[in-house]
Design a protein around this motif. Sequence first.
Motif, PDB file in Angstrom:
ATOM      1  N   THR A 125     102.205 115.000  70.064  1.00  0.00           N
ATOM      2  CA  THR A 125     101.340 115.510  70.927  1.00  0.00           C
ATOM      3  C   THR A 125     101.919 116.974  71.346  1.00  0.00           C
ATOM      4  O   THR A 125     101.193 117.923  71.266  1.00  0.00           O
ATOM      5  N   ILE A 126     103.189 116.830  71.487  1.00  0.00           N
ATOM      6  CA  ILE A 126     103.850 118.230  71.900  1.00  0.00           C
ATOM      7  C   ILE A 126     103.896 119.033  71.046  1.00  0.00           C
ATOM      8  O   ILE A 126     103.541 120.421  70.980  1.00  0.00           O
ATOM      9  N   LYS A 127     104.162 118.610  69.789  1.00  0.00           N
ATOM     10  CA  LYS A 127     104.131 119.467  68.412  1.00  0.00           C
ATOM     11  C   LYS A 127     102.987 120.087  68.301  1.00  0.00           C
ATOM     12  O   LYS A 127     102.809 121.338  68.053  1.00  0.00           O
ATOM     13  N   SER A 186     109.856 117.081  82.778  1.00  0.00           N
ATOM     14  CA  SER A 186     110.089 118.266  82.002  1.00  0.00           C
ATOM     15  C   SER A 186     110.988 117.674  80.590  1.00  0.00           C
ATOM     16  O   SER A 186     111.798 116.917  80.858  1.00  0.00           O
ATOM     17  N   ILE A 222     113.163 122.417  70.743  1.00  0.00           N
ATOM     18  CA  ILE A 222     113.362 123.635  69.939  1.00  0.00           C
ATOM     19  C   ILE A 222     112.086 124.273  69.632  1.00  0.00           C
ATOM     20  O   ILE A 222     111.058 123.675  68.980  1.00  0.00           O
ATOM     21  N   GLN A 224     100.461 120.506  70.412  1.00  0.00           N
ATOM     22  CA  GLN A 224      99.863 121.369  71.367  1.00  0.00           C
ATOM     23  C   GLN A 224     100.831 122.721  71.596  1.00  0.00           C
ATOM     24  O   GLN A 224     100.242 123.631  72.151  1.00  0.00           O
ATOM     25  N   THR A 225     102.162 122.751  71.305  1.00  0.00           N
ATOM     26  CA  THR A 225     103.106 123.697  71.786  1.00  0.00           C
ATOM     27  C   THR A 225     103.667 124.251  70.551  1.00  0.00           C
ATOM     28  O   THR A 225     104.495 125.221  70.794  1.00  0.00           O
ATOM     29  N   GLY A 226     103.676 123.539  69.439  1.00  0.00           N
ATOM     30  CA  GLY A 226     104.717 123.966  68.354  1.00  0.00           C
ATOM     31  C   GLY A 226     106.154 123.459  68.815  1.00  0.00           C
ATOM     32  O   GLY A 226     106.886 123.912  67.861  1.00  0.00           O
ATOM     33  N   VAL A 227     106.334 122.983  69.866  1.00  0.00           N
ATOM     34  CA  VAL A 227     108.114 122.758  70.155  1.00  0.00           C
ATOM     35  C   VAL A 227     108.297 121.276  69.529  1.00  0.00           C
ATOM     36  O   VAL A 227     107.528 120.211  69.609  1.00  0.00           O
ATOM     37  N   GLU A 228     109.479 121.263  68.801  1.00  0.00           N
ATOM     38  CA  GLU A 228     110.024 120.116  68.382  1.00  0.00           C
ATOM     39  C   GLU A 228     110.998 119.279  69.236  1.00  0.00           C
ATOM     40  O   GLU A 228     112.080 120.030  69.550  1.00  0.00           O
ATOM     41  N   ILE A 229     110.651 118.185  69.608  1.00  0.00           N
ATOM     42  CA  ILE A 229     111.739 117.442  70.553  1.00  0.00           C
ATOM     43  C   ILE A 229     112.474 116.545  69.633  1.00  0.00           C
ATOM     44  O   ILE A 229     112.016 115.669  69.117  1.00  0.00           O
ATOM     45  N   SER A 230     113.892 116.939  69.624  1.00  0.00           N
ATOM     46  CA  SER A 230     114.775 116.341  68.667  1.00  0.00           C
ATOM     47  C   SER A 230     115.144 114.936  69.426  1.00  0.00           C
ATOM     48  O   SER A 230     114.973 113.911  68.879  1.00  0.00           O
ATOM     49  N   LYS A 256     104.234 109.153  69.463  1.00  0.00           N
ATOM     50  CA  LYS A 256     103.187 109.921  69.964  1.00  0.00           C
ATOM     51  C   LYS A 256     103.190 111.030  70.679  1.00  0.00           C
ATOM     52  O   LYS A 256     102.616 112.072  70.460  1.00  0.00           O
ATOM     53  N   LEU A 257     104.433 111.082  71.671  1.00  0.00           N
ATOM     54  CA  LEU A 257     104.657 112.138  72.482  1.00  0.00           C
ATOM     55  C   LEU A 257     105.216 113.220  71.786  1.00  0.00           C
ATOM     56  O   LEU A 257     104.671 114.285  72.021  1.00  0.00           O
ATOM     57  N   ARG A 280     114.823 114.750  75.404  1.00  0.00           N
ATOM     58  CA  ARG A 280     115.642 114.619  76.652  1.00  0.00           C
ATOM     59  C   ARG A 280     114.522 114.858  77.800  1.00  0.00           C
ATOM     60  O   ARG A 280     113.880 115.858  77.879  1.00  0.00           O
ATOM     61  N   ILE A 281     114.278 113.809  78.453  1.00  0.00           N
ATOM     62  CA  ILE A 281     113.224 113.908  79.528  1.00  0.00           C
ATOM     63  C   ILE A 281     113.883 113.716  81.076  1.00  0.00           C
ATOM     64  O   ILE A 281     114.689 112.787  81.302  1.00  0.00           O
ATOM     65  N   SER A 282     113.621 114.555  81.831  1.00  0.00           N
ATOM     66  CA  SER A 282     114.160 114.179  83.132  1.00  0.00           C
ATOM     67  C   SER A 282     112.947 114.364  84.061  1.00  0.00           C
ATOM     68  O   SER A 282     111.912 115.290  83.905  1.00  0.00           O
ATOM     69  N   TYR A 294      99.409 115.209  78.262  1.00  0.00           N
ATOM     70  CA  TYR A 294      99.706 114.018  77.970  1.00  0.00           C
ATOM     71  C   TYR A 294      99.621 112.787  79.120  1.00  0.00           C
ATOM     72  O   TYR A 294     100.008 113.138  80.088  1.00  0.00           O
TER      73      TYR A 294
END
Lengths: 127, 127
Positions: free
Chosen positions: A101-103, B116, B120, A105-111, A97-98, A114-116, B91
């Motif tokens: 959502t990110i994809k 954060s 990519i 809204q932003t087009g960014v693919e989180i592989s 889901k996360l 990595r969350i901090s 989110y």
Amino acid sequence: MKNYSRQREEIIKVVKDSYNHPTAEDIYMIVKSNDPNVSRSTVYRNLGMLVEDNFINKIPMQSGGDRYDYPREPHSHVICTKCGRVFDFLYDFENNKLKETIKKQTGVEISDSRISIQGICDSCKNI
Amino acid sequence: MKNYSRQREEIIKVVKDSYNHPTAEDIYMIVKSNDPNVSRSTVYRNLGMLVEDNFINKIPMQSGGDRYDYPREPHSHVICTKCGRVFDFLYDFENNKLKETIKKQTGVEISDSRISIQGICDSCKNI
DNA sequence: TTCCATGCAAATCGTTTGCATAAAC
DNA sequence: GTTTATGCAAACGATTTGCATGGAA
């Protein structure tokens, strides 16, 4: 990572045996202790290669040197913004889901998600 | 933040009018353009104060200078690890549950849930 | 007239780079 | 014998600091 080297072997071993998110400098000091001629650049160069090849993880820090982590079971990090200590924690971020959502809204693919997260740790709060 | 200064006023205005997460250097260049005598240290010093007082947010970067953000509606950031671009997204992290989990596991109190995530971006993927 | 903020330059910290040498293959 | 990795020192980018000066209260 083409050719074997004694130094790289040792650097990997040090990261593998560390459970406290050491900095490059920390790793350098440990490696140096049984190989006094090792150079800082060798440590940095090898850590870079190892991160690039997903052999180890780099935890980017907002202050102080970046930390390194040997990938055991997957986990996330909280960083105390006062003392800079790094803590591991486990949480189900409902990655699909996360990710989605990110994809969207932003087009960014989180592989690897990595969350901090930043906060204040217990000992810092009690000062 | 005790005494007023023309420079600080201008720095705040620049951050407020920026919607692209500028670096300290970006902000310095803009402020400099209508106040040529302003110094980099003044910009850094004031940004530091403003962050400290939660007047603006700092987005720590893993490479390149840290970014600054004027707090409008609450949101999180994804950072492209290739080009370093910063994207906003919304989110619901179920903050109470996440907060509680982290507190229980690590003792860290996340006050403002600064999260954060790295990935990519679309344009970097298509290269 | 006391304190705080500025501008400048030098210093710092973490990291990267150029180059000659040494080790791997 | 040709790559690739090392060690050293110097360079680097982002940020901080010390200090004399100028502006705010």
